[in-house]
Scaffold this active site. Structure first.
Site, PDB file in Angstrom:
ATOM      1  N   SER A  80      -9.361 -21.647 -21.033  1.00 53.26           N
ATOM      2  CA  SER A  80      -9.704 -20.341 -21.306  1.00 53.26           C
ATOM      3  C   SER A  80      -8.856 -19.523 -22.301  1.00 53.26           C
ATOM      4  O   SER A  80      -7.802 -19.389 -21.882  1.00 53.26           O
ATOM      5  CB  SER A  80      -9.767 -19.724 -19.951  1.00 53.26           C
ATOM      6  OG  SER A  80      -9.903 -18.344 -20.121  1.00 53.26           O
ATOM      7  N   HIS A  96     -13.296 -22.469 -23.218  1.00 50.43           N
ATOM      8  CA  HIS A  96     -14.046 -21.225 -22.612  1.00 50.43           C
ATOM      9  C   HIS A  96     -13.736 -19.710 -22.886  1.00 50.43           C
ATOM     10  O   HIS A  96     -12.452 -19.500 -23.090  1.00 50.43           O
ATOM     11  CB  HIS A  96     -13.508 -21.614 -21.196  1.00 50.43           C
ATOM     12  CG  HIS A  96     -14.064 -20.972 -20.034  1.00 50.43           C
ATOM     13  ND1 HIS A  96     -15.120 -21.347 -19.388  1.00 50.43           N
ATOM     14  CD2 HIS A  96     -13.733 -19.858 -19.283  1.00 50.43           C
ATOM     15  CE1 HIS A  96     -15.277 -20.528 -18.337  1.00 50.43           C
ATOM     16  NE2 HIS A  96     -14.632 -19.557 -18.183  1.00 50.43           N
ATOM     17  N   ASP A 118     -13.922 -15.988 -21.719  1.00 54.74           N
ATOM     18  CA  ASP A 118     -14.490 -15.059 -20.726  1.00 54.74           C
ATOM     19  C   ASP A 118     -14.854 -13.746 -21.053  1.00 54.74           C
ATOM     20  O   ASP A 118     -14.052 -13.099 -21.704  1.00 54.74           O
ATOM     21  CB  ASP A 118     -13.239 -15.246 -19.924  1.00 54.74           C
ATOM     22  CG  ASP A 118     -12.946 -16.210 -18.928  1.00 54.74           C
ATOM     23  OD1 ASP A 118     -13.861 -16.668 -18.349  1.00 54.74           O
ATOM     24  OD2 ASP A 118     -11.909 -16.926 -19.184  1.00 54.74           O
ATOM     25  N   MET A 148     -16.175 -10.186 -20.175  1.00 58.65           N
ATOM     26  CA  MET A 148     -16.214  -9.061 -18.696  1.00 58.65           C
ATOM     27  C   MET A 148     -16.371  -7.919 -19.412  1.00 58.65           C
ATOM     28  O   MET A 148     -15.858  -7.340 -20.430  1.00 58.65           O
ATOM     29  CB  MET A 148     -14.671  -9.342 -18.337  1.00 58.65           C
ATOM     30  CG  MET A 148     -14.120 -10.605 -17.956  1.00 58.65           C
ATOM     31  SD  MET A 148     -12.643 -10.268 -17.304  1.00 58.65           S
ATOM     32  CE  MET A 148     -12.246 -12.045 -16.904  1.00 58.65           C
ATOM     33  N   HIS A 165     -18.458 -17.761 -20.676  1.00 50.61           N
ATOM     34  CA  HIS A 165     -18.872 -17.286 -19.227  1.00 50.61           C
ATOM     35  C   HIS A 165     -18.820 -15.603 -19.027  1.00 50.61           C
ATOM     36  O   HIS A 165     -17.985 -15.020 -19.545  1.00 50.61           O
ATOM     37  CB  HIS A 165     -17.227 -17.867 -18.394  1.00 50.61           C
ATOM     38  CG  HIS A 165     -17.362 -17.574 -17.033  1.00 50.61           C
ATOM     39  ND1 HIS A 165     -16.204 -17.680 -16.170  1.00 50.61           N
ATOM     40  CD2 HIS A 165     -18.354 -16.871 -15.977  1.00 50.61           C
ATOM     41  CE1 HIS A 165     -16.454 -17.050 -14.995  1.00 50.61           C
ATOM     42  NE2 HIS A 165     -17.718 -16.640 -14.917  1.00 50.61           N
ATOM     43  N   MET A 183     -19.384 -12.560 -17.139  1.00 55.25           N
ATOM     44  CA  MET A 183     -19.041 -11.960 -16.202  1.00 55.25           C
ATOM     45  C   MET A 183     -19.519 -10.284 -16.206  1.00 55.25           C
ATOM     46  O   MET A 183     -18.701  -9.485 -16.573  1.00 55.25           O
ATOM     47  CB  MET A 183     -17.352 -11.972 -15.756  1.00 55.25           C
ATOM     48  CG  MET A 183     -17.269 -13.221 -15.262  1.00 55.25           C
ATOM     49  SD  MET A 183     -15.367 -13.722 -15.403  1.00 55.25           S
ATOM     50  CE  MET A 183     -15.326 -14.463 -17.059  1.00 55.25           C
ATOM     51  N   MET A 226     -16.606 -20.711  -8.938  1.00 52.52           N
ATOM     52  CA  MET A 226     -15.293 -19.965  -9.264  1.00 52.52           C
ATOM     53  C   MET A 226     -14.334 -20.257  -8.124  1.00 52.52           C
ATOM     54  O   MET A 226     -14.623 -20.010  -6.842  1.00 52.52           O
ATOM     55  CB  MET A 226     -15.543 -18.718  -9.034  1.00 52.52           C
ATOM     56  CG  MET A 226     -16.419 -17.836 -10.479  1.00 52.52           C
ATOM     57  SD  MET A 226     -15.388 -18.296 -11.925  1.00 52.52           S
ATOM     58  CE  MET A 226     -14.006 -17.324 -11.704  1.00 52.52           C
ATOM     59  N   GLY A 232     -12.097 -12.163 -12.935  1.00 52.75           N
ATOM     60  CA  GLY A 232     -11.731 -10.824 -13.435  1.00 52.75           C
ATOM     61  C   GLY A 232     -10.447 -11.042 -14.070  1.00 52.75           C
ATOM     62  O   GLY A 232     -10.064 -10.175 -15.090  1.00 52.75           O
ATOM     63  N   PHE A 233      -9.515 -12.146 -13.653  1.00 50.10           N
ATOM     64  CA  PHE A 233      -8.217 -12.188 -14.286  1.00 50.10           C
ATOM     65  C   PHE A 233      -7.782 -13.571 -14.286  1.00 50.10           C
ATOM     66  O   PHE A 233      -8.142 -14.340 -13.344  1.00 50.10           O
ATOM     67  CB  PHE A 233      -7.073 -11.310 -13.346  1.00 50.10           C
ATOM     68  CG  PHE A 233      -7.513  -9.840 -13.450  1.00 50.10           C
ATOM     69  CD1 PHE A 233      -7.145  -8.820 -14.456  1.00 50.10           C
ATOM     70  CD2 PHE A 233      -8.266  -9.551 -12.427  1.00 50.10           C
ATOM     71  CE1 PHE A 233      -7.470  -7.734 -14.525  1.00 50.10           C
ATOM     72  CE2 PHE A 233      -8.522  -7.877 -12.385  1.00 50.10           C
ATOM     73  CZ  PHE A 233      -8.183  -7.250 -13.474  1.00 50.10           C
ATOM     74  N   GLY A 271      -4.652 -16.258 -14.179  1.00 49.98           N
ATOM     75  CA  GLY A 271      -3.271 -16.518 -13.533  1.00 49.98           C
ATOM     76  C   GLY A 271      -3.346 -16.407 -12.020  1.00 49.98           C
ATOM     77  O   GLY A 271      -2.370 -16.052 -11.461  1.00 49.98           O
ATOM     78  N   ASP A 311     -13.184 -23.124 -12.237  1.00 48.45           N
ATOM     79  CA  ASP A 311     -12.517 -22.038 -12.974  1.00 48.45           C
ATOM     80  C   ASP A 311     -11.653 -21.254 -11.889  1.00 48.45           C
ATOM     81  O   ASP A 311     -12.397 -20.512 -11.020  1.00 48.45           O
ATOM     82  CB  ASP A 311     -13.606 -21.058 -13.670  1.00 48.45           C
ATOM     83  CG  ASP A 311     -13.205 -19.942 -14.585  1.00 48.45           C
ATOM     84  OD1 ASP A 311     -11.966 -20.169 -14.753  1.00 48.45           O
ATOM     85  OD2 ASP A 311     -13.896 -19.639 -15.206  1.00 48.45           O
ATOM     86  N   GLY A 312     -10.630 -21.105 -12.268  1.00 47.07           N
ATOM     87  CA  GLY A 312      -9.678 -20.283 -11.633  1.00 47.07           C
ATOM     88  C   GLY A 312      -8.399 -21.161 -10.946  1.00 47.07           C
ATOM     89  O   GLY A 312      -8.708 -21.826  -9.997  1.00 47.07           O
ATOM     90  N   GLY A 313      -7.371 -20.854 -11.392  1.00 45.86           N
ATOM     91  CA  GLY A 313      -6.016 -21.610 -10.610  1.00 45.86           C
ATOM     92  C   GLY A 313      -6.070 -22.880 -10.811  1.00 45.86           C
ATOM     93  O   GLY A 313      -5.572 -23.885 -10.169  1.00 45.86           O
ATOM     94  N   GLY A 335      -6.700 -21.631 -17.924  1.00 46.07           N
ATOM     95  CA  GLY A 335      -6.080 -20.761 -18.641  1.00 46.07           C
ATOM     96  C   GLY A 335      -4.626 -20.918 -18.772  1.00 46.07           C
ATOM     97  O   GLY A 335      -4.183 -21.260 -19.626  1.00 46.07           O
TER      98      GLY A 335
HETATM   99  C1  DX5 Z   1     -11.239 -15.555 -14.521  1.00 47.78           C
HETATM  100  C2  DX5 Z   1     -11.863 -16.609 -15.557  1.00 47.78           C
HETATM  101  C3  DX5 Z   1     -11.001 -17.517 -15.854  1.00 47.78           C
HETATM  102  C4  DX5 Z   1      -9.483 -17.579 -16.090  1.00 47.78           C
HETATM  103  C5  DX5 Z   1      -8.868 -18.724 -15.748  1.00 47.78           C
HETATM  104  O1  DX5 Z   1     -12.065 -14.561 -14.024  1.00 47.78           O
HETATM  105  O2  DX5 Z   1     -13.069 -16.649 -15.419  1.00 47.78           O
HETATM  106  O3  DX5 Z   1     -11.743 -18.414 -16.770  1.00 47.78           O
HETATM  107  O4  DX5 Z   1      -9.393 -17.250 -17.382  1.00 47.78           O
HETATM  108  O5  DX5 Z   1      -7.448 -18.408 -15.780  1.00 47.78           O
HETATM  109  P1  DX5 Z   1      -6.449 -19.419 -14.981  1.00 47.78           P
HETATM  110  O6  DX5 Z   1      -6.979 -20.721 -15.350  1.00 47.78           O
HETATM  111  O7  DX5 Z   1      -5.052 -18.889 -15.260  1.00 47.78           O
HETATM  112  O8  DX5 Z   1      -6.789 -19.036 -13.603  1.00 47.78           O
HETATM  113 ZN    ZN Z   2     -14.025 -18.376 -16.782  1.00 49.34          ZN
END
Ligand code: DX5
Ligand code: ZN
Length: 221
Positions: free
Chosen positions: A16, A41, A43, A45, A74, A76, A146, A151-152, A154, A181-183, A203
């Site tokens: 990402s 990827h 993102d 938003m 993606h 959002m 998800m 949204g973010f 990390g 996706d996420g963490g 990411g």
């Molecule tokens: C969050 C995004 C993710 C994010 C993943 O809303 O959709 O793609 O960038 O970042 P990490 O892998 O750091 O959680």
């Molecule tokens: Zn994403």
């Protein structure tokens, strides 16, 4: 251009770029796509669907010129049906929108993407149940689960969300892509793969790593 058929049913890593250095995206993408990541990827938003604003179709269009990687977009955003044409035009290969945002226009969104011969995906937020997307499963090739609140980057992986992978796999055993996706890191990614996910978005784990090649390799294992 990478043949999408060749990447189906294998583990795919989709870094990402939200965690990349935006002042140097061309090089940032090179560091991952030359090290085993076939997808990138992106993102998108809008500050409404999620409390953050990132990038839009013009950036995708610019990235299309500098990489042959699969552009995995993606969305959002609210009203995805209004913006999908722009993202198709910009050269996206995969477009995933959120069921919480598409509402009655879900079918329209899927049709637009498929008509352009691109991969259509639907994403579900942590509190959304698989039941919500069940009617659309026969029509789509990708479900994005998800594993954090969108949204973010990390954030910390939410293990409970990953349970949905089983449900999706059960409902559509031959689905091409189950994306998480996420963490995601080597440990959480491994759990998701064991459950049946085959496409890992990451990411921070990749872009903030001192050795991006190793980070990608650890996810591909
Ligand atoms: C969050 C995004 C993710 C994010 C993943 O809303 O959709 O793609 O960038 O970042 P990490 O892998 O750091 O959680
Ligand atoms: Zn994403």
């Amino acid at each position: 251009m990478i043949d999408l058929k060749k990447t189906a049913n294998k583990i795919i890593v989709s870094p990402s770029i939200l965690s990349a250095d935006f002042s140097n995206l061309e090089n940032e993408i090179k560091t991952v796509s030359t090290n085993g990541a076939k997808w990138v990827h992106i993102d998108v938003m809008d500050g409404h669907f999620v409390p953050n604003i990132t990038i839009g179709a013009p950036v995708v269009k610019s990235l299309r010129k500098i990489t042959g990687a699969i552009l995995d977009v993606h969305l959002m955003i609210e009203n995805p049906d209004k913006y999908i044409p722009d993202f198709l035009q910009a050269g996206s290969d995969v477009i995933t929108f959120h069921i919480e945002a598409s509402g009655k226009k879900t079918l329209k969104c899927i049709e637009m993407i498929k008509k352009a011969d691109k991969i259509a995906g639907i994403s579900i937020k942590p509190k959304t149940r698989v039941k919500e997307i069940e009617p659309y499963l026969p029509l789509i090739d990708l479900v994005l689960v998800m594993t954090v609140e969108p949204g973010f980057s990390g954030q910390i992986f939410m293990p409970k969300c990953a349970q949905k992978i089983y449900e999706i796999k059960n409902l559509k055993p031959d689905i091409k892509y189950i994306q998480v996706d996420g963490g995601i890191n080597d440990k959480t990614g491994e759990k998701c793969k064991q459950m049946g996910a085959n496409c890992l978005v990451a990411g921070n784990y990749i872009f903030k790593s001192e050795n991006r090649a190793m980070a990608i390799k650890s996810l591909l294992k």
